[in-house]
Design an enzyme around this catalytic site. Structure first.
Site, PDB file in Angstrom:
ATOM      1  N   ASP A  42     -17.792  17.432  15.147  1.00 23.28           N
ATOM      2  CA  ASP A  42     -18.189  16.524  14.076  1.00 23.28           C
ATOM      3  C   ASP A  42     -18.395  17.310  12.777  1.00 23.28           C
ATOM      4  O   ASP A  42     -19.256  18.181  12.703  1.00 23.28           O
ATOM      5  CB  ASP A  42     -19.497  15.827  14.463  1.00 23.28           C
ATOM      6  CG  ASP A  42     -19.911  14.809  13.415  1.00 23.28           C
ATOM      7  OD1 ASP A  42     -19.477  13.649  13.515  1.00 23.28           O
ATOM      8  OD2 ASP A  42     -20.647  15.181  12.472  1.00 23.28           O
ATOM      9  N   TYR A  47     -20.017  19.147   4.280  1.00 26.20           N
ATOM     10  CA  TYR A  47     -20.484  20.332   5.020  1.00 26.20           C
ATOM     11  C   TYR A  47     -19.761  21.597   4.534  1.00 26.20           C
ATOM     12  O   TYR A  47     -20.176  22.699   4.876  1.00 26.20           O
ATOM     13  CB  TYR A  47     -20.246  20.195   6.531  1.00 26.20           C
ATOM     14  CG  TYR A  47     -20.950  19.058   7.235  1.00 26.20           C
ATOM     15  CD1 TYR A  47     -21.936  18.305   6.609  1.00 26.20           C
ATOM     16  CD2 TYR A  47     -20.625  18.728   8.545  1.00 26.20           C
ATOM     17  CE1 TYR A  47     -22.554  17.261   7.262  1.00 26.20           C
ATOM     18  CE2 TYR A  47     -21.249  17.679   9.208  1.00 26.20           C
ATOM     19  CZ  TYR A  47     -22.209  16.943   8.563  1.00 26.20           C
ATOM     20  OH  TYR A  47     -22.811  15.912   9.226  1.00 26.20           O
ATOM     21  N   LYS A  72     -15.945  12.883   7.375  1.00 28.17           N
ATOM     22  CA  LYS A  72     -16.618  11.788   6.666  1.00 28.17           C
ATOM     23  C   LYS A  72     -16.394  11.907   5.169  1.00 28.17           C
ATOM     24  O   LYS A  72     -16.288  13.023   4.644  1.00 28.17           O
ATOM     25  CB  LYS A  72     -18.141  11.833   6.928  1.00 28.17           C
ATOM     26  CG  LYS A  72     -18.504  12.072   8.373  1.00 28.17           C
ATOM     27  CD  LYS A  72     -20.004  12.075   8.601  1.00 28.17           C
ATOM     28  CE  LYS A  72     -20.336  12.548  10.006  1.00 28.17           C
ATOM     29  NZ  LYS A  72     -20.470  14.004  10.138  1.00 28.17           N
ATOM     30  N   HIS A 105     -19.987   8.395   5.028  1.00 29.31           N
ATOM     31  CA  HIS A 105     -21.125   9.240   5.384  1.00 29.31           C
ATOM     32  C   HIS A 105     -22.487   8.559   5.175  1.00 29.31           C
ATOM     33  O   HIS A 105     -23.365   8.641   6.023  1.00 29.31           O
ATOM     34  CB  HIS A 105     -21.055  10.544   4.577  1.00 29.31           C
ATOM     35  CG  HIS A 105     -21.739  11.699   5.231  1.00 29.31           C
ATOM     36  ND1 HIS A 105     -21.266  12.983   5.174  1.00 29.31           N
ATOM     37  CD2 HIS A 105     -22.878  11.758   5.969  1.00 29.31           C
ATOM     38  CE1 HIS A 105     -22.078  13.782   5.848  1.00 29.31           C
ATOM     39  NE2 HIS A 105     -23.062  13.064   6.334  1.00 29.31           N
TER      40      HIS A 105
END
Ligand code: A2P
Length: 274
Positions: A42, A47, A72, A105
Site C-alpha cells: 500500500d 508518501y 492514492k 486519499h
C-alpha cells in the site's frame, strides 16, 4: 488467503503499509517484505516512495500479477484532470502498466463536488482497465453517501484508520451494507496499542503478541489490516496470525474497548506539498 472484491478481483487479506518510509530504506524495506511473503503493498503519491517501491518490485523478480499494489491521489491533486495526471505519475514512478487499486486519499469536506469529479476520473481509469479496482480512503459514511448518489461505479474499498478503540461502527456498517471492503491503516495504532494492558493480557492467553492480536482481530472483523514495520522479524510476526482464533468474548471485548487515544489521524501529516 485472499478476499474477493465486488468485481471479482482478489485482494490479499494482509497488506504492507509504507507511509513515512523513503529512499534506500524503503527499497530495503519492500525487498524484505516481498521476501517475507507480503504480496499486497500500500502506497500513495504523497508518501514519495513510489519510485523506490517500483524498483524493489522490479528487482524482486516476482511476477507482476502476483503482487497487489495500491496507490492514492492526494488532496492537492483532486479534480478530473489533476487526478488523471496524478495517476499517470504514480504509474510512471512505480514503473507499472496498471495499478491494482487506486484510491482518493482524503475526502474534501467543504468542496464536495471535488470528491465527485475526482471519483469520475477513477471510474474512467477503471473503465479503461488502467486500474483493477477503485475506492476511497478516510471517507466516513456521509462522504460515501454522496459518492454513491452520484456514481456509476461504487467504491470497492474504503481504507480507514482502524484499531482497538477506533472502530467506526457507523461507517463500517454502511460499508458492509454496500459491499465495500474496509482496509485498516494503523491497525496497531501506530504502535500505541502495544502497551495496552488489556490487549497484553488477551494476547498472552493465545500465546501471541499484541501486534498479532490486533491484526487477527481485524481479519476476524473482515477488515484488511495494513501493518507497517521496518523490522524483518516483525514483518514475519505480523503475518503469523493464522494458527489461532480470538474467541467471541474477547472479540466483543476488543470491539468495545474505549481508549483515550480515539484517533491518531492527522490529515496534515504530509503537509501540503505535492
Ligand atoms: P517498527 O518499524 O520498529 O517495527 P501501524 O502499522 O499501526 O502504523 O504501526 C506501526 C508501528 O508499530 C511502527 O512503529 C512499528 O515499529 C511498530 N510495529 C509494527 N509491527 C510490530 C510488532 N510486531 N511488534 C512491535 N512493534 C511493531
Amino acid at each position: 488467503m485472499d478476499l474477493i472484491l465486488r468485481n471479482g478481483v482478489k485482494i490479499p487479506e494482509i497488506g504492507f503499509g509504507t507511509s513515512l518510509i523513503e529512499g534506500e530504506e524503503c527499497i530495503n524495506n519492500i525487498r524484505q517484505a516481498l521476501e517475507t511473503g507480503y504480496r499486497h503493498i500500500d502506497t500513495a503519491s504523497v508518501y514519495r516512495n513510489e519510485k523506490e517501491i517500483g524498483k524493489a518490485i522490479k528487482e524482486s523478480g516476482i511476477k507482476r500479477e502476483e503482487i497487489f499494489i495500491t496507490s492514492k491521489v492526494w488532496k492537492d491533486s483532486m479534480g478530473y484532470e489533476n487526478t488523471m495526471n496524478s495517476f499517470n505519475n504514480s504509474l510512471q514512478n512505480l514503473q507499472l502498466d496498471y495499478i491494482d487499486l487506486f484510491l482518493i486519499h482524503w475526502p474534501k469536506n467543504i468542496d464536495k463536488q471535488l470528491n465527485i469529479e475526482t471519483w469520475k476520473a477513477l471510474e474512467d481509469l477503471y473503465k479503461t482497465k488502467k486500474v483493477r479496482a477503485i475506492g476511497v480512503s478516510n471517507f466516513l459514511k456521509h462522504h460515501l453517501e454522496i459518492i454513491l448518489e452520484n456514481c456509476e461505479i461504487a467504491p470497492m474499498i474504503d481504507q480507514l484508520e482502524y484499531h482497538p478503540g477506533l472502530t467506526r461502527p457507523e461507517t463500517i456498517q454502511f460499508c458492509k451494507e454496500n459491499d465495500i471492503i474496509v482496509e485498516a491503516w494503523a491497525p496497531l495504532g501506530k504502535g500505541s496499542m502495544l502497551q495496552n494492558e488489556d490487549l497484553i493480557r488477551i494476547a498472552k492467553k493465545y500465546n501471541k503478541s499484541v501486534a498479532q492480536l490486533c491484526i487477527r482481530w481485524c481479519l476476524q472483523n473482515e477488515i484488511i489490516p495494513l501493518p507497517k514495520t521496518t523490522n524483518l522479524t516483525r514483518m514475519a510476526e505480523n503475518r503469523d496470525v493464522f494458527d489461532f482464533t480470538i474467541d467471541k468474548q474477547d472479540m466483543l471485548f476488543i470491539n468495545n474497548m474505549e481508549l483515550f487515544a480515539s484517533s491518531t489521524m492527522n490529515p496534515n501529516e504530509f503537509g501540503d506539498k505535492k
